[in-house]
Scaffold this motif. Structure first.
Motif, PDB file in Angstrom:
ATOM      1  N   ARG A   9      -4.563   7.087  14.356  1.00 56.10           N
ATOM      2  CA  ARG A   9      -4.728   6.714  12.961  1.00 56.10           C
ATOM      3  C   ARG A   9      -6.168   6.953  12.518  1.00 56.10           C
ATOM      4  O   ARG A   9      -6.446   7.153  11.342  1.00 56.10           O
ATOM      5  CB  ARG A   9      -4.391   5.236  12.791  1.00 56.10           C
ATOM      6  N   GLY A  10      -7.057   6.941  13.489  1.00 57.87           N
ATOM      7  CA  GLY A  10      -8.481   7.119  13.196  1.00 57.87           C
ATOM      8  C   GLY A  10      -8.789   8.424  12.477  1.00 57.87           C
ATOM      9  O   GLY A  10      -9.650   8.460  11.591  1.00 57.87           O
ATOM     10  N   GLU A  11      -8.117   9.492  12.845  1.00 64.18           N
ATOM     11  CA  GLU A  11      -8.337  10.775  12.162  1.00 64.18           C
ATOM     12  C   GLU A  11      -7.937  10.684  10.694  1.00 64.18           C
ATOM     13  O   GLU A  11      -8.620  11.213   9.817  1.00 64.18           O
ATOM     14  CB  GLU A  11      -7.525  11.882  12.823  1.00 64.18           C
ATOM     15  N   ILE A  12      -6.832  10.028  10.446  1.00 66.44           N
ATOM     16  CA  ILE A  12      -6.357   9.874   9.070  1.00 66.44           C
ATOM     17  C   ILE A  12      -7.320   8.983   8.298  1.00 66.44           C
ATOM     18  O   ILE A  12      -7.690   9.296   7.155  1.00 66.44           O
ATOM     19  CB  ILE A  12      -4.924   9.309   9.046  1.00 66.44           C
ATOM     20  N   LEU A  13      -7.760   7.884   8.898  1.00 65.89           N
ATOM     21  CA  LEU A  13      -8.717   6.995   8.239  1.00 65.89           C
ATOM     22  C   LEU A  13     -10.030   7.719   7.946  1.00 65.89           C
ATOM     23  O   LEU A  13     -10.599   7.570   6.863  1.00 65.89           O
ATOM     24  CB  LEU A  13      -8.983   5.758   9.099  1.00 65.89           C
ATOM     25  N   ALA A  14     -10.519   8.491   8.893  1.00 67.72           N
ATOM     26  CA  ALA A  14     -11.777   9.231   8.689  1.00 67.72           C
ATOM     27  C   ALA A  14     -11.638  10.239   7.561  1.00 67.72           C
ATOM     28  O   ALA A  14     -12.531  10.376   6.714  1.00 67.72           O
ATOM     29  CB  ALA A  14     -12.200   9.919   9.982  1.00 67.72           C
ATOM     30  N   ALA A  15     -10.518  10.940   7.517  1.00 71.58           N
ATOM     31  CA  ALA A  15     -10.281  11.911   6.440  1.00 71.58           C
ATOM     32  C   ALA A  15     -10.187  11.202   5.098  1.00 71.58           C
ATOM     33  O   ALA A  15     -10.756  11.662   4.099  1.00 71.58           O
ATOM     34  CB  ALA A  15      -9.011  12.714   6.719  1.00 71.58           C
ATOM     35  N   ALA A  16      -9.489  10.080   5.064  1.00 67.01           N
ATOM     36  CA  ALA A  16      -9.369   9.316   3.820  1.00 67.01           C
ATOM     37  C   ALA A  16     -10.742   8.847   3.352  1.00 67.01           C
ATOM     38  O   ALA A  16     -11.070   8.953   2.160  1.00 67.01           O
ATOM     39  CB  ALA A  16      -8.428   8.129   4.011  1.00 67.01           C
ATOM     40  N   ALA A  17     -11.559   8.352   4.256  1.00 60.04           N
ATOM     41  CA  ALA A  17     -12.903   7.891   3.891  1.00 60.04           C
ATOM     42  C   ALA A  17     -13.729   9.035   3.315  1.00 60.04           C
ATOM     43  O   ALA A  17     -14.408   8.860   2.294  1.00 60.04           O
ATOM     44  CB  ALA A  17     -13.602   7.280   5.101  1.00 60.04           C
ATOM     45  N   ARG A  18     -13.686  10.193   3.948  1.00 62.08           N
ATOM     46  CA  ARG A  18     -14.432  11.352   3.435  1.00 62.08           C
ATOM     47  C   ARG A  18     -13.958  11.723   2.031  1.00 62.08           C
ATOM     48  O   ARG A  18     -14.758  11.942   1.128  1.00 62.08           O
ATOM     49  CB  ARG A  18     -14.264  12.557   4.359  1.00 62.08           C
ATOM     50  N   LEU A  19     -12.646  11.788   1.856  1.00 66.61           N
ATOM     51  CA  LEU A  19     -12.104  12.199   0.566  1.00 66.61           C
ATOM     52  C   LEU A  19     -12.314  11.143  -0.515  1.00 66.61           C
ATOM     53  O   LEU A  19     -12.629  11.482  -1.665  1.00 66.61           O
ATOM     54  CB  LEU A  19     -10.623  12.554   0.700  1.00 66.61           C
ATOM     55  N   PHE A  20     -12.139   9.872  -0.178  1.00 65.67           N
ATOM     56  CA  PHE A  20     -12.386   8.816  -1.157  1.00 65.67           C
ATOM     57  C   PHE A  20     -13.851   8.875  -1.603  1.00 65.67           C
ATOM     58  O   PHE A  20     -14.162   8.674  -2.770  1.00 65.67           O
ATOM     59  CB  PHE A  20     -12.081   7.433  -0.604  1.00 65.67           C
TER      60      PHE A  20
END
Length: 191
Positions: A9-20
């Motif tokens: 899930r960490g990859e998805i969270l990291a991508a979401a943080a970058r995009l947000f």
């Protein structure tokens, strides 16, 4: 070439943080996050029920610290409440400045979401503590400006080292907060 499905899930969270951070919460779709990770939108939805769930998990550590600060302030009054609120909020803002930057400009709208509704009440209690639990307009204005300014400053100066940012913000709070009057009655001295 398409990457393999994310292992955590960490990859998805990291991508979401970058995009947000880059395009804002509203400006980021689940498909954008999936594309950034290199997986399908269904994979993102397997790990997170919706975009709000992603944001909730990203913000969970900061919200936990905010709740702990709120609990610490509950038993304090006057200058003790003011000092603890100032130091606690500066520490929280410096520690979670990347998360604050993610919400820049979208905070009022996000407070309308059920997962974040309680933050409004905590923010009001924090403001009250910063004002020294007084209704004096000058104290409340200073407290409000400090809350907003500290948040904005931390979001703006994400790359400033903590050992520089924290002391600067604490010095600012000491200068800006209106002193809380001593609650004990003063005795007139006879001359």
């Amino acid at each position: 070439m398409r990457r393999a499905e994310p292992e955590t899930r960490g990859e998805i969270l990291a991508a979401a943080a970058r995009l947000f951070g880059a395009t804002g919460y509203r400006g980021t779709s689940l498909q954008d996050i999936a594309t950034e990770v290199g997986c399908s939108k269904a994979t993102v939805l397997y790990h997170f029920a919706n975009k709000e769930a992603l944001l909730t998990e990203l913000m969970a550590p900061a919200i936990s610290v905010l709740r702990a600060l709120d609990e610490r302030l509950a038993g304090l009054t006057g200058a003790a409440a003011q000092q603890a609120a100032a130091e606690g909020f500066v520490d929280l803002a410096v520690r979670f400045r990347r998360e604050i930057a993610l919400l820049r400009g979208e905070f009022p709208e996000l407070l309308q979401q059920p997962a974040f509704a309680h933050i409004q009440q905590i923010s009001e209690r924090l403001l009250d503590a910063l004002a020294g639990h007084t209704d004096r307009p000058a104290a409340r204005i200073a407290a409000l400006v400090l809350l907003a300014g500290i948040s904005e400053g931390c979001a703006e100066f994400v790359e400033v080292p903590e050992e520089e940012l924290r002391p600067a913000l604490l010095a600012l709070t000491r200068r800006a907060l209106e002193p809380v009057p001593d609650p004990s009655p003063t005795q007139d001295k006879e001359t």
